[in-house]
Design a protein around this motif. Structure first.
Motif, PDB file in Angstrom:
ATOM      1  N   ALA A  25       0.318  -6.838   9.699  1.00  0.00           N
ATOM      2  CA  ALA A  25      -1.039  -6.199  10.315  1.00  0.00           C
ATOM      3  C   ALA A  25      -0.941  -4.732  10.214  1.00  0.00           C
ATOM      4  O   ALA A  25      -1.771  -3.767  10.422  1.00  0.00           O
ATOM      5  N   GLU A  26       0.321  -4.596  10.285  1.00  0.00           N
ATOM      6  CA  GLU A  26       0.955  -2.891  10.303  1.00  0.00           C
ATOM      7  C   GLU A  26       1.019  -2.176   8.728  1.00  0.00           C
ATOM      8  O   GLU A  26       1.176  -1.020   8.710  1.00  0.00           O
ATOM      9  N   ALA A  27       0.997  -3.029   7.585  1.00  0.00           N
ATOM     10  CA  ALA A  27       1.170  -2.675   6.421  1.00  0.00           C
ATOM     11  C   ALA A  27       0.118  -1.407   6.141  1.00  0.00           C
ATOM     12  O   ALA A  27      -1.152  -1.566   6.452  1.00  0.00           O
ATOM     13  N   PRO A  28       0.378  -0.509   5.259  1.00  0.00           N
ATOM     14  CA  PRO A  28      -0.451   0.724   5.146  1.00  0.00           C
ATOM     15  C   PRO A  28      -1.625   0.062   4.407  1.00  0.00           C
ATOM     16  O   PRO A  28      -2.832   0.561   4.600  1.00  0.00           O
ATOM     17  N   MET A  29      -1.626  -0.691   3.466  1.00  0.00           N
ATOM     18  CA  MET A  29      -2.731  -1.129   2.960  1.00  0.00           C
ATOM     19  C   MET A  29      -4.020  -1.925   3.882  1.00  0.00           C
ATOM     20  O   MET A  29      -4.997  -1.530   3.693  1.00  0.00           O
ATOM     21  N   VAL A  30      -3.280  -2.655   4.818  1.00  0.00           N
ATOM     22  CA  VAL A  30      -4.109  -3.077   5.825  1.00  0.00           C
ATOM     23  C   VAL A  30      -4.798  -2.009   6.761  1.00  0.00           C
ATOM     24  O   VAL A  30      -6.105  -2.260   6.988  1.00  0.00           O
ATOM     25  N   SER A  35      -9.841   4.902  -4.893  1.00  0.00           N
ATOM     26  CA  SER A  35     -11.485   5.247  -5.279  1.00  0.00           C
ATOM     27  C   SER A  35     -12.089   3.871  -5.031  1.00  0.00           C
ATOM     28  O   SER A  35     -13.365   3.880  -5.039  1.00  0.00           O
ATOM     29  N   ALA A  36     -11.680   2.850  -4.848  1.00  0.00           N
ATOM     30  CA  ALA A  36     -12.139   1.605  -4.573  1.00  0.00           C
ATOM     31  C   ALA A  36     -13.154   1.554  -3.232  1.00  0.00           C
ATOM     32  O   ALA A  36     -12.955   2.125  -2.311  1.00  0.00           O
ATOM     33  N   LYS A  37     -14.612   1.111  -3.612  1.00  0.00           N
ATOM     34  CA  LYS A  37     -15.449   1.184  -2.579  1.00  0.00           C
ATOM     35  C   LYS A  37     -15.205   0.593  -1.093  1.00  0.00           C
ATOM     36  O   LYS A  37     -15.100   0.765  -0.092  1.00  0.00           O
ATOM     37  N   THR A  38     -14.717  -0.700  -1.349  1.00  0.00           N
ATOM     38  CA  THR A  38     -14.659  -1.710  -0.338  1.00  0.00           C
ATOM     39  C   THR A  38     -13.120  -2.365  -0.583  1.00  0.00           C
ATOM     40  O   THR A  38     -12.863  -2.646  -1.822  1.00  0.00           O
ATOM     41  N   ILE A  39     -12.220  -2.402   0.323  1.00  0.00           N
ATOM     42  CA  ILE A  39     -11.081  -2.964   0.062  1.00  0.00           C
ATOM     43  C   ILE A  39     -10.902  -3.997   1.412  1.00  0.00           C
ATOM     44  O   ILE A  39     -11.094  -3.930   2.443  1.00  0.00           O
ATOM     45  N   LEU A  40     -10.511  -5.311   0.782  1.00  0.00           N
ATOM     46  CA  LEU A  40     -10.193  -6.354   1.444  1.00  0.00           C
ATOM     47  C   LEU A  40      -8.689  -6.729   1.360  1.00  0.00           C
ATOM     48  O   LEU A  40      -8.296  -7.301   0.326  1.00  0.00           O
ATOM     49  N   ALA A  41      -8.016  -6.257   2.431  1.00  0.00           N
ATOM     50  CA  ALA A  41      -6.532  -6.552   1.959  1.00  0.00           C
ATOM     51  C   ALA A  41      -6.078  -8.156   2.814  1.00  0.00           C
ATOM     52  O   ALA A  41      -6.646  -8.489   3.823  1.00  0.00           O
ATOM     53  N   ILE A  42      -5.380  -8.725   1.737  1.00  0.00           N
ATOM     54  CA  ILE A  42      -4.735  -9.998   2.704  1.00  0.00           C
ATOM     55  C   ILE A  42      -3.102  -9.870   2.536  1.00  0.00           C
ATOM     56  O   ILE A  42      -2.412  -9.478   1.623  1.00  0.00           O
ATOM     57  N   ASN A  43      -2.642  -9.847   3.746  1.00  0.00           N
ATOM     58  CA  ASN A  43      -1.200  -9.385   3.935  1.00  0.00           C
ATOM     59  C   ASN A  43      -0.925 -10.164   5.275  1.00  0.00           C
ATOM     60  O   ASN A  43      -1.652 -10.286   6.092  1.00  0.00           O
ATOM     61  N   SER A  44       0.516 -10.501   5.333  1.00  0.00           N
ATOM     62  CA  SER A  44       1.128 -11.046   6.470  1.00  0.00           C
ATOM     63  C   SER A  44       1.274  -9.957   7.598  1.00  0.00           C
ATOM     64  O   SER A  44       1.600 -10.621   8.737  1.00  0.00           O
ATOM     65  N   THR A  79     -10.944  -1.832   4.396  1.00  0.00           N
ATOM     66  CA  THR A  79     -12.135  -1.733   4.904  1.00  0.00           C
ATOM     67  C   THR A  79     -12.224  -3.154   5.776  1.00  0.00           C
ATOM     68  O   THR A  79     -12.539  -3.190   7.040  1.00  0.00           O
ATOM     69  N   TYR A  80     -11.428  -4.051   5.300  1.00  0.00           N
ATOM     70  CA  TYR A  80     -11.482  -5.469   5.851  1.00  0.00           C
ATOM     71  C   TYR A  80     -10.085  -6.078   5.554  1.00  0.00           C
ATOM     72  O   TYR A  80      -9.459  -5.657   4.518  1.00  0.00           O
ATOM     73  N   ALA A  81      -9.627  -6.848   6.549  1.00  0.00           N
ATOM     74  CA  ALA A  81      -8.292  -7.107   6.133  1.00  0.00           C
ATOM     75  C   ALA A  81      -8.161  -8.732   6.808  1.00  0.00           C
ATOM     76  O   ALA A  81      -8.707  -9.181   7.818  1.00  0.00           O
ATOM     77  N   VAL A  82      -7.570  -9.850   6.030  1.00  0.00           N
ATOM     78  CA  VAL A  82      -7.131 -11.049   6.565  1.00  0.00           C
ATOM     79  C   VAL A  82      -5.612 -11.044   6.679  1.00  0.00           C
ATOM     80  O   VAL A  82      -4.854 -10.889   5.938  1.00  0.00           O
ATOM     81  N   ILE A  83      -5.120 -11.228   7.879  1.00  0.00           N
ATOM     82  CA  ILE A  83      -3.656 -11.217   8.199  1.00  0.00           C
ATOM     83  C   ILE A  83      -3.173 -12.642   8.188  1.00  0.00           C
ATOM     84  O   ILE A  83      -3.633 -13.483   8.867  1.00  0.00           O
ATOM     85  N   GLY A  84      -1.965 -13.085   7.322  1.00  0.00           N
ATOM     86  CA  GLY A  84      -1.670 -14.343   7.147  1.00  0.00           C
ATOM     87  C   GLY A  84      -1.126 -14.423   5.808  1.00  0.00           C
ATOM     88  O   GLY A  84      -0.829 -13.597   4.940  1.00  0.00           O
ATOM     89  N   ASP A  85      -0.507 -15.800   5.425  1.00  0.00           N
ATOM     90  CA  ASP A  85       0.077 -15.945   4.242  1.00  0.00           C
ATOM     91  C   ASP A  85      -0.982 -16.284   3.086  1.00  0.00           C
ATOM     92  O   ASP A  85      -1.725 -16.786   3.060  1.00  0.00           O
ATOM     93  N   LEU A  86      -0.599 -15.164   2.250  1.00  0.00           N
ATOM     94  CA  LEU A  86      -1.761 -15.377   0.979  1.00  0.00           C
ATOM     95  C   LEU A  86      -1.853 -16.636   0.275  1.00  0.00           C
ATOM     96  O   LEU A  86      -2.996 -16.812  -0.270  1.00  0.00           O
ATOM     97  N   GLY A  90       0.751  -1.070   0.112  1.00  0.00           N
ATOM     98  CA  GLY A  90      -0.138   0.150   0.036  1.00  0.00           C
ATOM     99  C   GLY A  90       0.934   1.311   0.048  1.00  0.00           C
ATOM    100  O   GLY A  90       0.612   2.436   0.524  1.00  0.00           O
ATOM    101  N   ALA A  91       1.901   1.221  -0.727  1.00  0.00           N
ATOM    102  CA  ALA A  91       2.719   2.460  -0.778  1.00  0.00           C
ATOM    103  C   ALA A  91       1.948   3.517  -1.529  1.00  0.00           C
ATOM    104  O   ALA A  91       1.072   3.298  -2.043  1.00  0.00           O
ATOM    105  N   ILE A  92       2.356   4.826  -1.104  1.00  0.00           N
ATOM    106  CA  ILE A  92       1.655   6.211  -1.617  1.00  0.00           C
ATOM    107  C   ILE A  92       1.231   5.921  -3.193  1.00  0.00           C
ATOM    108  O   ILE A  92       0.148   6.149  -3.505  1.00  0.00           O
TER     109      ILE A  92
END
Ligand SMILES: Cc1cc2nc3c(=O)[nH]c(=O)nc-3n(C[C@H](O)[C@H](O)[C@H](O)COP(=O)(O)OP(=O)(O)OC[C@H]3O[C@@H](n4cnc5c(N)ncnc54)[C@H](O)[C@@H]3O)c2cc1C
Length: 328
Positions: free
Chosen positions: A294-299, A283-292, A303-310, A273-275
């Protein structure tokens, strides 16, 4: 005088990134007491192209033709550009930061004994002439002093917006037919193939976009992400790390130097989630981030995030989607 190498598309129109390079040259000219901006084109120059370039503030179009430049060769075209540069008495030569632009500018710089700066974003002074350019695939910036003449550089794609100067009419046309040394024609294009289909239009209008970043781990590890894309009837959008590494084609890139997307749902997998990426997906209405992380800017922005190995999470989602009849 500032000389811009302009690339044309299959219809003979100036490419968007070349018009950006012309706009950059105009800004440079404005900072340098309005020195003229000329363009150099290899091959056909239609009246429309002359008018278009004049509208961007180009004074003279230098057309390079002849059997020796009919097919592309880095050294041959580089030699031709150097001839034009010298004949026109230009002290600055620039091009868009495309593969061809970078290759040709490197050839001219080497022949002129000058340095060459690739992927310039901006300039901060004329004496000395200091440019800021992106390095390490855009992960870092570098300031470079181009004290030699000619100053040779390329402009990073979308570093500036292409803006016409509101000049009407067509500029002067000057013909050049330079002879190229045989050794400069040893490596030249002998045939061309159909370009890969550009589906970026589908990406910008998609209702669902599945994103993939460095976290995927390699070109051969996209199966799960591609399956998720297919099951959802989505488009795939990737980060610049992915395109720079050659894992996926550039037309799939999302961000400042890629496509701007505004889907109902964006699922970035392994994207920090770099700038510059965020600029293309905010502009995405809903974002579901999948990332290992939890502090990543995208997470933190999602709107929602799942933390772990994609590579564990995405197959689990795919399995659930298949159970629910998606993709059948
Ligand atoms: C002028 C300029 C223009 C740029 N334009 C763009 C642009 O248009 N688009 C763009 O994307 N970037 C652009 N960039 C680059 C941008 O700054 C970032 O370097 C890039 O977006 C990072 O890509 P990434 O998120 O894939 O990689 P990284 O930043 O390395 O992030 C990888 C992420 O994956 C996660 N991860 C790792 N392994 C796993 C796993 N197994 N499972 C789940 N998560 C995992 C990590 O926690 C991390 O958050 C530009 C840079 C510059 C300077």
């Amino acid at each position: 005088m500032i000389l811009v190498f302009v690339e044309t598309d299959l219809e003979g129109a100036a490419t968007e990134v070349s018009l950006e390079a012309v706009t950059f040259a105009r800004d440079l000219s404005a900072a340098g007491n309005g020195v003229p901006v000329d363009a150099v084109v290899v091959g056909d120059v239609s009246d429309d192209l002359r008018t278009e370039l004049a509208a961007y503030g180009v004074r003279t179009v230098h057309r390079v033709t002849g059997d020796d430049v009919a097919a592309y060769s880095g050294a041959g075209w580089g030699s031709a550009l150097q001839t034009v540069l010298q004949a026109a008495g230009s002290v600055v030569l620039l091009a868009a930061g495309t593969d061809r632009g970078n290759e040709l500018m490197a050839h001219v710089a080497a022949r002129s004994g000058a340095s060459m700066a690739a992927n310039v974003l901006s300039f901060s002074g004329l004496s000395p002439f200091v440019v800021t350019r992106q390095v390490v695939g855009g992960a870092a910036m570098e300031e470079m002093n181009l004290h030699q003449r000619p100053a040779v550089f390329t402009v990073a794609g979308h570093a500036v917006e292409a803006k016409p100067a509101d000049v009407s009419g067509a500029g002067e046309l000057v013909e050049h037919t330079p002879s190229i040394a045989a050794e400069d024609l040893v490596a030249r294009v002998v045939s061309t193939a159909q370009p890969e289909a550009d589906e970026s239009g589908a990406l910008t209008s998609a209702k669902i976009v599945v994103g993939a970043g460095r976290g995927v781990g390699g070109a051969e590890k996209f199966d799960d992400v591609l399956e998720l894309t297919e099951l959802l009837g989505a488009a795939l959008g990737v980060s610049r790390v992915v395109t720079s590494a050659g894992w996926r084609p550039h037309h799939e890139q999302v961000g400042q130097t890629g496509s701007r997307i505004s889907p109902d749902l964006y699922i970035p997998c392994g994207i920090s989630g770099a700038i510059q990426h965020w600029a293309g997906c905010s502009s995405a209405k809903t974002i579901l981030a999948i990332n290992s992380d939890a502090e990543a800017p995208m997470v933190t922005r999602a709107t929602y995030a799942v933390i772990g190995d994609l590579h564990e999470i995405v197959p689990a989602i795919n399995e659930e989607l298949r159970k629910r009849g998606y993709g059948s």
